[in-house]
Design an enzyme around this catalytic site. Structure first.
Site, PDB file in Angstrom:
ATOM      1  N   ASP A   1       0.830  -1.219   0.000  1.00 18.57           N
ATOM      2  CA  ASP A   1       0.000   0.000   0.000  1.00 18.57           C
ATOM      3  C   ASP A   1       0.868   1.275   0.000  1.00 18.57           C
ATOM      4  O   ASP A   1       0.655   2.187   0.830  1.00 18.57           O
ATOM      5  CB  ASP A   1      -0.900   0.046   1.254  1.00 18.57           C
ATOM      6  CG  ASP A   1      -1.661  -1.257   1.497  1.00 18.57           C
ATOM      7  OD1 ASP A   1      -2.115  -1.863   0.525  1.00 18.57           O
ATOM      8  OD2 ASP A   1      -1.809  -1.640   2.683  1.00 18.57           O
TER       9      ASP A   1
ATOM     10  N   GLU B   1     -11.619  -0.071  -2.597  1.00 14.87           N
ATOM     11  CA  GLU B   1     -10.722   0.500  -1.573  1.00 14.87           C
ATOM     12  C   GLU B   1      -9.586   1.229  -2.288  1.00 14.87           C
ATOM     13  O   GLU B   1      -9.587   1.356  -3.503  1.00 14.87           O
ATOM     14  CB  GLU B   1     -10.171  -0.605  -0.651  1.00 14.87           C
ATOM     15  CG  GLU B   1      -9.318  -1.641  -1.369  1.00 14.87           C
ATOM     16  CD  GLU B   1      -8.941  -2.828  -0.486  1.00 14.87           C
ATOM     17  OE1 GLU B   1      -9.397  -2.928   0.669  1.00 14.87           O
ATOM     18  OE2 GLU B   1      -8.180  -3.699  -0.969  1.00 14.87           O
TER      19      GLU B   1
HETATM   20  O1  FUB Z   1      -3.006  -3.543   3.703  1.00 12.76           O
HETATM   21  C1  FUB Z   1      -4.276  -3.842   4.221  1.00 12.76           C
HETATM   22  C2  FUB Z   1      -5.331  -3.553   3.225  1.00 12.76           C
HETATM   23  O2  FUB Z   1      -5.108  -4.326   2.053  1.00 12.76           O
HETATM   24  C3  FUB Z   1      -5.340  -2.140   2.711  1.00 12.76           C
HETATM   25  O3  FUB Z   1      -5.855  -1.214   3.609  1.00 12.76           O
HETATM   26  C4  FUB Z   1      -6.140  -2.350   1.477  1.00 12.76           C
HETATM   27  O4  FUB Z   1      -6.149  -1.270   0.614  1.00 12.76           O
HETATM   28  C5  FUB Z   1      -5.478  -3.577   0.911  1.00 12.76           C
HETATM   29  O5  FUB Z   1      -4.314  -3.273   0.193  1.00 12.76           O
END
Ligand code: FUB
Length: 344
Positions: free
Chosen positions: A32, A244
Site C-alpha cells: 500500500d 478501496e
Molecule cells: O493492507 C491492508 C489492506 O489491504 C489495505 O488497507 C487495502 O487497501 C489492501 O491493500
C-alpha cells in the site's frame, strides 16, 4: 538500509505498457505505498506486512499489521532507504489492531501521518500522527479523527493549498456498514450490508481537512462515480465499482480519482473537474498483480509520473507483500496508458 530498485519496460505502446519491476525493499514486507515528494526527495509511506498467527478470513484479519516504517529515495533510480519504525500501535491509545494503508501530508513544515486501525470495539477509524520532519518519529493524537470510519486515507493537496482527505473500503474495510450514517452491522460476514446489485455502488468518501490537519474540516461527502453514459456505477458492476485504495492526483485542470476494484483486482480511474467529483469512469491503470490486493499511489517526480504499487513476488503470500514502482503515462488525450505487470 535497503537494497536496489530496478525495472524493465518490456513493451511501451501508447495504449498499454507491460511492466516488469523489482521489489523496492527486501528487508521487510511492505504494501500500500503512498509516495510523495517532500523537500526534493521521494518519501514512501507503506503498510508494514507481518507474519501472523491470526487465521485468514474474508475480512482480512490476516492483515494484522502493528507499526509503520518510512522509506525515502533521492531519485527514482536510487536505492531506497528504510528510516525504521516511525509509529507503533502501542503508542496509539485508541487503536487495537490492524494498522492498514497509511498516507502522509505536509503543511507549514509539519508532517502528518494518516492511518486506519481498528478501535477497542473492532471498528475501523482513521488516526493522525504528527512529526516535524518527513521521516518522523510520529506522535499519535490521543483519539481518532472525530466521526471517522473505514480505511485507506489518502490526502491530496490542491494547487490552492487546500488539503482533502479521501478514504473508504468495502467488505473488510467496513464502509458498507456506514450506509445509514451510523455503524450498522447485520452480521459478521463482510458481504452483509451491501446494496443490491442494481443499486448505486457504495461511495468512497471525501472531506476537506481542518486548518490544523487533525480533523475533518467539513462533513464527509459521498463521491459519485459515473459510467460513460453519466449513470452511477452499480454495486453489481464489480469490474468498475469502488472497493478501496482511493488516490487523487491532478494534471492540468483534471482531477484523477483512482482506486482498487477489489475482487476484480484492477486499479481503475475516473476523472472530474473538481476535487469532490462526480468523476467519470475512464478505464484501468494497473491490471491485477500477484496476490489478492492491488493498492497504489501516483506521484510526479520532476517531469515524470510514477505509480507505486505492490505484489507478492517475494513471499507468494497475499498478506506478505513488497512495494514496487513503474513509470505512468498520461496520453495526449488525457487518458492513462494501462500497465500490465509481467512476472519473470
Ligand atoms: O493492507 C491492508 C489492506 O489491504 C489495505 O488497507 C487495502 O487497501 C489492501 O491493500
Amino acid at each position: 538500509e535497503q537494497t536496489t530498485s530496478g525495472d524493465t519496460t518490456k513493451t511501451a505502446g501508447q495504449d498499454s505498457v507491460q511492466y516488469l519491476s523489482e521489489p523496492l525493499s527486501t528487508d521487510h514486507f511492505t504494501a500500500d505505498p503512498s509516495a510523495h515528494v517532500f523537500e526534493g526527495n521521494i518519501y514512501v509511506y507503506p503498510s508494514h506486512d507481518v507474519e501472523t498467527t491470526v487465521k485468514e478470513d474474508d475480512s482480512g484479519a490476516h492483515f494484522n499489521m502493528m507499526d509503520y516504517h518510512v522509506y525515502s529515495m533521492e531519485s527514482p533510480e536510487s536505492a531506497i532507504r528504510d528510516h525504521g519504525k516511525v509509529l507503533d500501535i502501542k503508542d496509539v491509545p485508541w487503536a487495537k489492531r490492524q494498522m492498514w494503508a497509511p498516507d502522509a501530508a505536509e503543511k507549514d513544515g509539519n508532517y502528518y501521518l494518516y492511518f486506519p486501525a481498528k478501535d477497542r470495539e473492532d471498528i475501523f477509524r482513521l488516526g493522525v500522527a504528527v512529526a516535524d520532519n518527513p521521516t518522523g518519529p510520529f506522535k499519535a493524537q490521543p483519539e481518532p479523527i472525530k466521526d471517522s470510519f473505514s480505511i485507506d486515507p489518502a490526502v491530496f493537496e490542491d494547487t490552492d493549498g487546500t488539503h482533502y482527505i479521501y478514504w473508504g473500503g468495502i467488505w473488510g474495510g467496513q464502509l458498507q456498514k456506514w450506509r445509514t450514517g451510523k455503524y450498522l452491522s447485520t452480521g459478521d460476514s463482510p458481504f452483509a450490508d451491501e446494496p443490491a446489485d442494481d443499486e448505486p455502488a457504495i461511495a468512497p468518501q471525501v472531506a476537506k481537512l481542518s486548518d490544523d490537519m487533525l480533523q475533518f474540516g467539513e462533513a464527509p461527502k459521498d463521491i459519485l462515480i459515473l459510467d460513460q453514459e453519466g449513470e452511477p456505477i452499480k454495486a453489481g458492476d464489480h469490474e468498475k465499482r469502488f472497493f478501496e485504495a482511493a488516490w487523487l492526483h491532478k494534471l492540468g485542470e483534471t482531477y484523477y480519482f483512482s482506486y482498487s476494484t477489489g475482487d476484480t483486482h484492477n486499479i481503475a480511474y475516473a476523472t472530474g473537474d473538481n476535487p469532490y467529483g462526480p468523476f467519470t469512469y475512464q478505464g484501468v491503470i494497473l491490471k491485477p498483480v500477484q496476490g489478492w490486493t492491488n493498492h497504489h499511489s501516483i506521484v510526479k517526480v520532476e517531469d515524470q509520473w510514477y505509480i507505486f504499487y505492490h505484489d507478492t513476488q517475494l513471499s507468494g503470500k497475499t498478506h506478505l507483500r513488497n512495494i514496487k514502482m513503474a513509470k505512468l503515462t498520461h496520453k495526449p488525450d488525457g487518458t492513462i496508458a494501462t500497465i500490465t505487470p509481467v512476472e519473470e
